[in-house]
Design a protein around this motif. Structure first.
Motif: not given
Ligand SMILES: Cc1cc2nc3c(=O)[nH]c(=O)nc-3n(C[C@H](O)[C@H](O)[C@H](O)COP(=O)(O)OP(=O)(O)OC[C@H]3O[C@@H](n4cnc5c(N)ncnc54)[C@H](O)[C@@H]3O)c2cc1C
Length: 388
Positions: A149-157, A126-130, A164-168, A134-139
Motif C-alpha cells: 500500500x502506498x498513498x496518503x490520507x487526510x483527516x485520519x482523526x 485524501x488530500x484530493x478526495x473528500x 487499527x485504521x479501516x483504509x479505503x 470514491x475518487x480515493x487514489x491510495x494504491x
C-alpha cells in the motif's frame, strides 16, 4: 400524536443518566482541551456495561439494542458533554468488520474493539478526495499473498491513539471509480506508516497519515477485491446512525441561559430581562425540539426496520447548521466577554460558548458537508434534478 418513548427506552435513559453521574467528570471533559476527544476510563466503563456493542445488530454478534435506545444513549451522552468521538468511530468500525471481514478478523479484532481494549479509526478522505470519497487514489497492489500500500490520507482523526485504521484503497485504476476500490483493516503499528498531527481551530486534533510500501497479508482485506463500495455503503449506513442522533446545541444553550441570568449589565439588569435576548434563547430551544423531531423520526424508521437515508441527511444538516447559528448568536450576545477561552480563569462556564463557537463549523464538514446534504435533500426529498 404521542411522542413518548416506550417504557424500555425510558428505563434505559435513567440507567444512562445514572451511569454518567457516576462515571463522567469535569476532568474528563477538560482533558479534551489537548485535542483528543476520548476518555479512556469512560470508554472502559461503557464497554463493561456492553454498551459499545449495543448498537451493533444482534444477528452480527452485537448487543442488538433498539434504535430508540441507541438514540437515547447518544442524546444523553451529548447532553452531558461526554467525550465520545473515539467511541462512536470504534463502534462503526466494529460493525463494518462484523458485516464484511473474514472469520479471523472477526474473532481476533472485533472482540477487542467491543470490549474497549482497542480503538479503530476511519481512513477514507485524501488530500484530493473528500466529498467524492470514491475518487480515493491510495494504491494497493497485490504481491503474492501480500498487498503493498502506498498513498496518503487526510483527516485520519484518532489515528494517533487508535490500533487499527479501516483504509479505503484503489486496487484497479482502469475501471469506473466506484468499481476499483478495496478496503483493508490496517494495524497502525505496521512498518511504513507515518502519522502527523493536524491541529484544527476547534482544538480537535486530527492527523495526516502516510503509507509508504506498507505490506499486509491478504487476511487484512475487508470484503471483496474491488468490492470496496459495498463496504463503504455499510460504513455510511452506520455513520448515518450516528448522524441520526445529533444533539450538539443543548449544552451551549444552557451556558447562554446561565450567562443571561447571571451577567449584570451596567444598569443593574440581567440580559434575560430583555425580551430580545429571551427571543434569541427561545429560538435556539425551538431548534433543539426540531432536531429531536428529526432524530427520533430516524430512530423510529430504523426501529421499524427501514434504513433511513435522506432523513439522516436532514437531521445532520439541521443539527449542525442550527448549532453553528446558536454559537454565533450567543457569542454575539456576550460581546467581548465571549472571547475568553477556557484558559482564562474568569471565562464564563470555562469558556464553553467560545469553545463551541470554534467547534461548530466542523460539524458541518465531517461526516458529509452541509452542501452535500443539501444536494441529497434537494434530489431525493424534493425531487429536484441531479446536476452533477
Ligand atoms: C476535523 C475533521 C475531522 C475529520 N475526520 C475524518 C476521519 O476521521 N476520517 C476521514 O476519512 N475523514 C475525516 N474528515 C474528512 C471529512 O469527511 C471531509 O473533510 C469532508 O467529507 C469534505 O471533504 P473535503 O474536505 O475533501 O472537501 P471537498 O470535498 O473538497 O469540498 C470542498 C467544498 O466544496 C463543497 N462541495 C464538494 N462537492 C460538492 C458538490 N457536489 N456540490 C456542492 N458542493 C460541493 C463542499 O461542501 C465543501 O464546502 C474529517 C474532516 C475534518 C475537518
Amino acid at each position: 400524536m404521542d411522542f413518548s418513548f416506550p417504557p424500555q427506552a425510558e428505563t434505559f435513559r435513567s440507567e444512562v443518566q445514572a451511569f454518567l453521574a457516576e462515571h463522567l467528570n469535569e476532568d474528563m471533559i477538560r482533558a479534551t482541551h489537548d485535542g483528543t476527544i476520548h476518555a479512556p476510563a469512560l470508554h472502559a466503563a461503557m464497554a463493561d456495561r456492553g454498551w459499545l456493542s449495543g448498537p451493533v445488530p444482534a444477528e452480527l454478534g452485537g448487543g442488538g439494542r433498539s434504535a430508540l435506545e441507541s438514540v437515547v444513549l447518544n442524546e444523553e451522552m451529548q447532553l452531558a458533554r461526554a467525550p465520545i468521538d473515539a467511541m462512536a468511530v470504534t463502534i462503526v468500525v466494529a460493525a463494518i468488520l462484523l458485516e464484511h471481514a473474514n472469520d479471523t478478523v472477526k474473532e481476533t479484532v472485533v472482540p477487542r474493539l467491543l470490549d474497549g481494549t482497542a480503538l479503530g479509526c476511519f481512513g477514507y478522505t485524501e488530500p484530493e478526495s473528500g466529498s467524492d470519497v470514491a475518487a480515493a487514489a491510495t494504491k494497493a497492489v497485490r504481491d503474492g499473498d501480500e498487498w503493498v500500500i502506498n498513498g496518503a490520507k487526510m483527516w485520519t482523526t484518532m489515528a494517533h491513539i487508535a490500533d487499527y485504521v479501516i483504509l479505503l484503497t484503489r486496487t484497479d485504476p482502469e475501471v469506473p471509480k466506484h468499481k476499483g476500490l478495496t478496503f483493508f483493516l490496517v494495524p497502525l503499528d505496521t512498518p511504513g506508516i507515518e502519522i502527523r498531527p493536524v491541529p484544527t481551530m476547534a482544538t480537535e486534533r486530527s492527523n495526516a497519515t502516510f503509507y509508504d510500501d506498507v505490506r499486509l497479508s491478504d487476511q487484512w482485506r475487508i470484503g471483496e477485491v474491488n468490492g470496496g463500495w459495498a463496504v463503504m455503503k455499510t460504513a455510511l449506513k452506520y455513520e448515518r446512525g450516528i448522524a441520526g442522533g445529533q444533539f450538539p446545541s443543548p449544552p451551549v444553550i444552557d451556558a447562554a441561559v446561565d450567562w443571561a441570568r447571571t451577567h449584570v449589565r451596567p444598569d443593574g439588569t440581567h440580559p434575560i430581562d430583555d425580551p430580545a435576548v429571551r427571543e434569541r434563547l427561545m429560538r435556539a430551544l425551538i431548534d433543539v425540539e426540531v432536531c429531536r423531531g428529526f432524530a427520533y423520526h430516524c430512530a423510529d424508521l430504523a426501529n421499524e426496520g427501514a434504513m433511513f437515508g435522506v432523513e439522516g441527511s436532514m437531521t445532520k444538516l439541521f443539527a449542525s447548521e442550527s448549532y453553528k447559528r446558536h454559537c454565533r448568536d450567543f457569542h454575539d450576545l456576550m460581546g467581548a466577554e465571549g472571547l475568553l477561552t477556557h484558559e482564562a480563569v474568569d471565562a464564563h462556564l470555562g469558556g464553553r460558548i467560545e469553545e463551541n463557537l470554534r467547534h461548530s463549523p466542523v460539524t458541518a464538514i465531517y461526516g458529509g458537508t452541509s452542501e452535500i446534504n443539501r444536494n441529497l435533500v434537494a434530489e431525493v426529498h424534493l425531487g429536484l434534478p441531479r446536476i452533477r
